[in-house]
Every structure is written in structure tokens, then in C-alpha cells.
Design an enzyme around this catalytic site. Structure first.
Site, PDB file in Angstrom:
ATOM      1  N   ASP A   1       0.836  -1.191   0.000  1.00 42.14           N
ATOM      2  CA  ASP A   1       0.000   0.000   0.000  1.00 42.14           C
ATOM      3  C   ASP A   1       0.877   1.250   0.000  1.00 42.14           C
ATOM      4  O   ASP A   1       1.992   1.226  -0.534  1.00 42.14           O
ATOM      5  CB  ASP A   1      -0.929  -0.047   1.222  1.00 42.14           C
ATOM      6  CG  ASP A   1      -2.291   0.538   0.938  1.00 42.14           C
ATOM      7  OD1 ASP A   1      -2.367   1.773   0.766  1.00 42.14           O
ATOM      8  OD2 ASP A   1      -3.286  -0.212   0.897  1.00 42.14           O
TER       9      ASP A   1
ATOM     10  N   HIS B   1      -3.775   5.822   3.573  1.00 38.87           N
ATOM     11  CA  HIS B   1      -4.538   4.640   3.163  1.00 38.87           C
ATOM     12  C   HIS B   1      -3.960   3.358   3.744  1.00 38.87           C
ATOM     13  O   HIS B   1      -4.686   2.502   4.266  1.00 38.87           O
ATOM     14  CB  HIS B   1      -4.543   4.602   1.637  1.00 38.87           C
ATOM     15  CG  HIS B   1      -5.405   3.545   1.020  1.00 38.87           C
ATOM     16  ND1 HIS B   1      -4.944   2.296   0.695  1.00 38.87           N
ATOM     17  CD2 HIS B   1      -6.702   3.575   0.637  1.00 38.87           C
ATOM     18  CE1 HIS B   1      -5.911   1.594   0.145  1.00 38.87           C
ATOM     19  NE2 HIS B   1      -6.995   2.349   0.093  1.00 38.87           N
TER      20      HIS B   1
ATOM     21  N   SER C   1     -11.269  -1.315  -0.671  1.00 38.91           N
ATOM     22  CA  SER C   1     -10.021  -1.286   0.082  1.00 38.91           C
ATOM     23  C   SER C   1     -10.258  -1.582   1.550  1.00 38.91           C
ATOM     24  O   SER C   1      -9.399  -2.135   2.229  1.00 38.91           O
ATOM     25  CB  SER C   1      -9.351   0.081  -0.022  1.00 38.91           C
ATOM     26  OG  SER C   1      -8.568   0.178  -1.177  1.00 38.91           O
TER      27      SER C   1
END
Length: 592
Positions: free
Chosen positions: A169, A229, A405
Site C-alpha cells: 500500500d 490509506h 479497500s
């Protein structure tokens, strides 16, 4: 490879004023954002693979220099070229360009040299969550209600102790509620401009922020604050639990191996593929090998294109190590078949559901989706760890987000619970068991896989899971089963008119045994049946078809524990069959 840049936007952030209760949190809620049309897929460069043995590494490097010249002659400025996993060579452009601009160049390079096996576009991957402007009570997604994953009872059986999960990520912040479960990782971003940390590949996998100015990611793309994220995804998997602060991860005693592959404007396909190889302990150029190999990988990223050999080779390599690769299905409201790496062979593609257990409106779908998990919507966010910084890092925070996600790490976390509960199970085995035990959708979710992942049912199935151990074709070599309910994945050799496998168990007095078998390989010439025998070899029961499955139900009324044998018999109507036939045997002991 790309999806819309706005999927990286943090919409609602709660900064804790102390480390005790959520009631002390304050919300920061930016104004609602209108949904934009998906941006055009972008490319970072080209990936060249020479035919095995056709060129030495030195000759291949020399050839790539010529291809660099050809690339620049077509108006594309080259930043560098490098060696990648599996001997591939990567030509990296100095800026992102529309993928369509490199199609003809890739063809021309392919035709220019007969020693080239393939030339692929190095697509740009983006993180896959959808922005939101609301919040809801924290961790509704974990509970046993309509849309949750039923985690509480699973924690009584396993909390994922010591299992390693790689998060590919944007990198991970050392958040106070995660740092205790954080292992060293690696930054695989080879483009120093996109890395945003002052360099290219290095051993610092922390997230420096992925904020961008207007136009950085495309002519009409707006400025974006840092998303954090990877921290959000990692927190869903393994935030430290039962510590009186923040939130808990699905597997609160598992460990996170951060693999940074996404930077400003996303990441290159070649970097993501190298990240997969590095995460499982493979060799990537001259990089140091991962000292903490992980066999559960979470990829909450993707883009709109087919799965090329760069992704597939990395996934195949990881699968050979026994890895499970969990991938977000994507947020484009369309069939997953055109979204990589979710459309690659051997991955577990995850769709997103709402609190009501229905498909989230943004979630991709289709026959390529394996399972679903909570991804949230604008009224019911998935809450996890984050950071207050809009550019570089600030104070620790919580954030509510939604998207596939957010769904994928629920599945990766459950896989960690499963492998921690049974040392005999490989991560690659967990996909089948999660799909087999998934809870039926309470809402409408066509094309969302077999159901919503059920943590408790999956862990119970994992505890009793055994792979077949050969030889086991006689009572003397029978494979002993001692954890129930038991599940065995085995094979029968269809090359013979009849083949048997034998399993043994002890059945206490006053208990019943239920067992059935399903042939997993579709072959109308091949069938399977069951026999139950005692220690003398006497047949106590034979299977009958119940719901089209061979099944035996038996009750021990002897007054003492019985040693029993279950014999699986396979039979083909052909004199010689074709290949081994996989089956699943289920055995349950219950008092009647």
C-alpha cells in the site's frame, strides 16, 4: 493501471484528545465532494522480458539502452531503467502518461528484437477506496449483526497470534495503536519523485504522505490531501486490541509487514509485482530479502486493464510459496474482469457490502469475485487508524472510509485468525474454507462471491482442516482425525477403476457421527461414496444420497468409545480415468 485519484481522499477524521474513549473524539468533516468520472488509465513505463537463455544479463542491459533511445525518439523522456523480479527489465518514464500512448511503442520494441518474449505497459495502480463525508458508530463491521463479520466468538478461538500479513500500500505510520504489531518492511517505489520521501527504494516503509497539487496526477486532476490509506488498511487487519484505546484489528495479535508500493498518484505495476515477490521472501534484484516473509498479502489497490504476465508471474510465485493474495475488487461499479490485479488467476477478489449486507453501490462485481466483506457506505463508514496530517504526518487519528479497500483487509485478517488456529493449514488453504463457510447475503449482492466472510465459521473450519496425508489406503495407514468438525481435502486416483482413502477417529459413547463428501472436480464419469467400519473391518454403514451428497449418519450406543474408520471410495465408469479427482470430506461429532 489506474483508478480515480479521488479514491485516496480522507473524508472524515477523528482525532483523539486522549487515549481512553471515543467519546472524547472530535470530527473533522470536509465539504461533500461530487463523484467524478474515472480518470484515464496511466502508465509509468514499459516492462521487457527476454526469452529464457536468449541473452545474458549484460547483453540484456545493453539492449535495453537501445530501447531507451527508441522510447525517447518517440517523445517519451526516460528517467531510468532497472532490473526487476524474474529477470525483467523496466524502462521508467520521468512522468506518468496515458497508457494508450505506449501501446504502439510496446509493439514496435517487441517486433524489433526476436529475443524478446514480451513487452508490457507498466500500468499505474491506485488505492481502491471511495471517499465519503459521514461517520457511524465504530466497528459495526466486526459484530455478528446483519452486515458484520461475526468476530467476537472467533476471538475466543484465535486472535492471530504471531501471524504475518504483508500490506502492499502507501506505507504504514507507526500509529500508537499499531506500532506494537508492526514489523520492518520495505519501500519498493522506484520512482523517487512519486515516492515523496526524498529517495527511491529503501528500508523505510513508513508513509510520508501522498498529497498532491492540482495537475500532478493528470491535467484536470485536483489537489488532494494525504490519504494514510495503508495505515487505515493495516489497522483493520491488526490494530492492537484490548488495550483500552482506539480500535481493534480483525487479528489483534497478528503482525504487519508494510510494503510500500503506492506513492503520489499511485504506483507502478512493476513495483507492485516486485512487492509481492519481496513480501513472500523472494529475490528482487539486489534488494535484501525480507527477513519476515509473509504468506498473507493484502492488496487494496488496482486499475482498469487486463492481468498481464508481470502481475501473474509474481502471483504465481507467491502462490507456490503457499501464499494467499487478497485483492480489493475495485470501486467502479462494473465487472471485475477488467480490473487488475483482482482479475488475475489465483487471487482472492473481495467485493464490498454495506451494513445491511447488500452490495455497496460502488463495488465491482462478477464471476471473478470470490467473497465479500464490509466496505461501508456514506452512512456507515469503516473506521480504522489514520493520521491528522494533510501533507506530511501529524498526530495519530481515526478515520472513517468506505470502499473495497476497506473490505479486503477484513478477509486478510480472518485468514490470519485461521492460520494461527491450526499450524497444519497454509494461508493458500484459507480461501477455500472462507468461501465454503461464508454467510449468505441478507441483502441483494449479485456477483459478490459466495457470501460475507464469517470469522467464527471460518476459524472453526480451519481448526479441523487437514490436507490428505499419503499413504492412507488401508486401515493400517489410515490418517487419524482428532479435531471436529473436521474437513479434509484429498484426491482419488481416477486412473484406476476404483481407489480408496481411509481415515480413522474415536467416537465417544453416546455421540453421533455425521459425514459427507463432495467431489470437487466436475467429472460425470467419476463418483464417490463412503463406508463406515469398526476396528474389525466390519461395515457399519454405507452412504446414501442426501441433497445429492453421499452421507452417513451413525450413533454410538455401545456404551464405550469406538475406534472407527471412514473409507472414501472413488469409482469411474471408464476403464482409465483422467487425472486425480479432488474431494472434500466433512465429519462432525455431535451428541444425539
Amino acid at each position: 493501471m489506474t483508478s480515480t485519484r479521488h479514491t485516496l481522499t480522507l473524508i472524515a477524521t477523528a482525532a483523539l484528545l486522549s487515549a481512553s474513549t471515543l467519546a472524547q473524539a472530535q470530527l473533522i468533516q470536509p465539504a461533500p465532494q461530487a463523484r467524478r468520472a474515472p480518470a484515464e488509465p496511466l502508465a509509468a513505463g514499459l516492462i521487457i522480458k527476454f526469452k529464457d537463455g536468449s541473452r545474458t544479463p549484460v547483453a540484456a542491459k545493453a539492449a535495453v539502452q537501445g530501447f531507451r533511445a527508441m522510447t525517447e525518439a518517440r517523445g517519451q523522456r526516460v528517467a531510468f531503467d532497472r532490473e526487476s523480479a524474474f529477470g525483467r527489465r523496466v524502462i521508467r518514464l520521468d512522468r506518468r502518461v496515458p497508457a494508450r500512448d505506449l501501446v504502439q511503442l510496446a509493439r514496435d520494441i517487441q517486433l524489433s528484437d526476436p529475443s524478446i518474449e514480451s513487452v508490457q505497459i507498466d500500468h499505474v495502480a491506485r488505492a481502491s477506496f471511495t471517499p465519503n463525508d459521514g461517520r457511524w458508530d465504530l466497528q459495526w463491521d466486526f459484530v455478528s449483526g446483519t452486515g458484520g463479520i461475526n468476530i467476537q466468538k472467533a476471538w475466543d478461538l484465535s486472535q492471530g497470534f504471531g501471524e504475518r500479513v504483508a500490506v502492499l500500500d502507501t506505507g504504514v505510520r507507526p500509529h500508537a495503536d499499531l506500532v506494537g504489531n508492526l514489523l520492518p518492511g520495505y519501500d519498493l517505489i522506484s520512482d523517487s519523485t512519486r515516492a515523496g520521501d526524498g529517495g527511491g527504494r529503501d528500508s523505510d516503509a513508513s508513509d510520508p504522505g501522498d498529497n498532491v497539487a492540482a495537475g500532478d496526477c493528470g491535467l484536470f486532476e485536483p489537489a488532494e490531501a494525504s490519504s494514510w490509506h495503508g495505515t487505515h488498511v493495516a489497522g483493520t487487519i491488526a490494530a492492537v486490541g484490548n488495550n483500552g484505546m482506539w480500535v481493534s484489528g480483525v487479528a489483534p495479535k497478528a503482525k504487519i509487514v508494510p510494503v510500500r508500493v503506492l506513492g503520489k498518484c499511485g504506483g507502478a505495476e512493476s513495483d507492485v509485482a516486485d512487492g509481492i515477490v519481496w513480501a513472500v521472501g523472494g529475490s528482487v534484484g539486489n534488494l535484501p530479502k525480507n527477513p519476515n516473509p509473509a504468506l498473507i498479502l493484502n492488496l487494496s489497490l488496482g486499475g482498469q486493464h487486463s492481468c498481464g504476465s508481470t502481475y501473474q508471474s509474481a502471483i504465481d510465485y507467491a502462490r507456490k510459496q503457499g501464499a494467499l493474495i487478497v485483492v480489493a475488487a475495485g470501486n467502479d461499479e462494473e465487472d471485475v474482469s477488467n480490473h487488475a490485479p483482482a482479475n488475475c488467476k489465483g487471487v482472492m477478489a473481495v467485493a464490498a457490502t454495506t451494513r445491511a449486507g447488500a452490495r455497496a453501490s460502488y463495488s465491482n462485481f462478477g464471476s471473478g469475485v470470490d467473497i465479500a466483506a464490509p466496505g461501508g457506505d456514506k452512512d456507515n463508514l469503516v473506521w480504522s487508524l489514520s493520521n491528522m496530517g494533510t501533507a506530511g504526518p501529524g498526530a495519530d487519528a481515526l478515520a472513517g472510509m468506505m470502499g473495497t479497500s476497506m473490505a479486503a483487509p477484513h478477509v486478510a485478517g480472518v485468514a490470519a485468525l485461521m492460520t494461527a488456529s491450526n499450524s497444519l493449514i497454509m494461508p493458500s488453504d484459507t480461501a477455500y474454507l472462507m468461501k465454503a463457510t461464508a454467510r449468505s447475503f441478507p441483502g441483494s449482492c449479485s456477483g459478490c462471491g459466495t457470501g460475507i466472510v464469517d470469522a467464527e465459521a471460518a476459524v472453526i473450519a480451519a481448526r479441523g482442516f487437514r490436507a490428505e496425508r499419503e499413504p492412507n489406503d488401508t486401515a493400517a495407514t489410515a490418517q487419524y482425525l482428532n479435531v471436529f468438525p473436521a474437513r479434509v481435502i484429498g484426491t482419488l486416483q481416477a486412473a484406476y477403476p476404483e481407489q480408496v482413502d481411509v481415515y480413522s477417529l474415536n467416537l465417544p459413547a453416546g455421540q453421533g457421527l455425521s459425514t459427507n463428501i463432495v467431489v470437487l472436480a466436475m467429472d460425470f464419469n467419476f463418483s464417490a461414496s463412503l463406508e463406515l467400519l469398526d476396528a474389525t473391518g466390519k461395515v457399519l454403514a454405507k452412504s446414501t444420497l442426501i441433497n445429492n451428497k453421499p452421507e452417513i449418519n451413525y450413533y454410538n450406543k455401545s456404551g464405550k468409545t469406538q475406534a472407527l474408520y471412514v473409507r472414501v471410495k472413488g469409482k469411474t465408469t471408464l476403464m482409465l480415468g483422467s487425472g486425480d479427482k479432488a474431494y472434500e470430506l466433512k465429519l462432525t461429532r455431535n451428541p444425539f
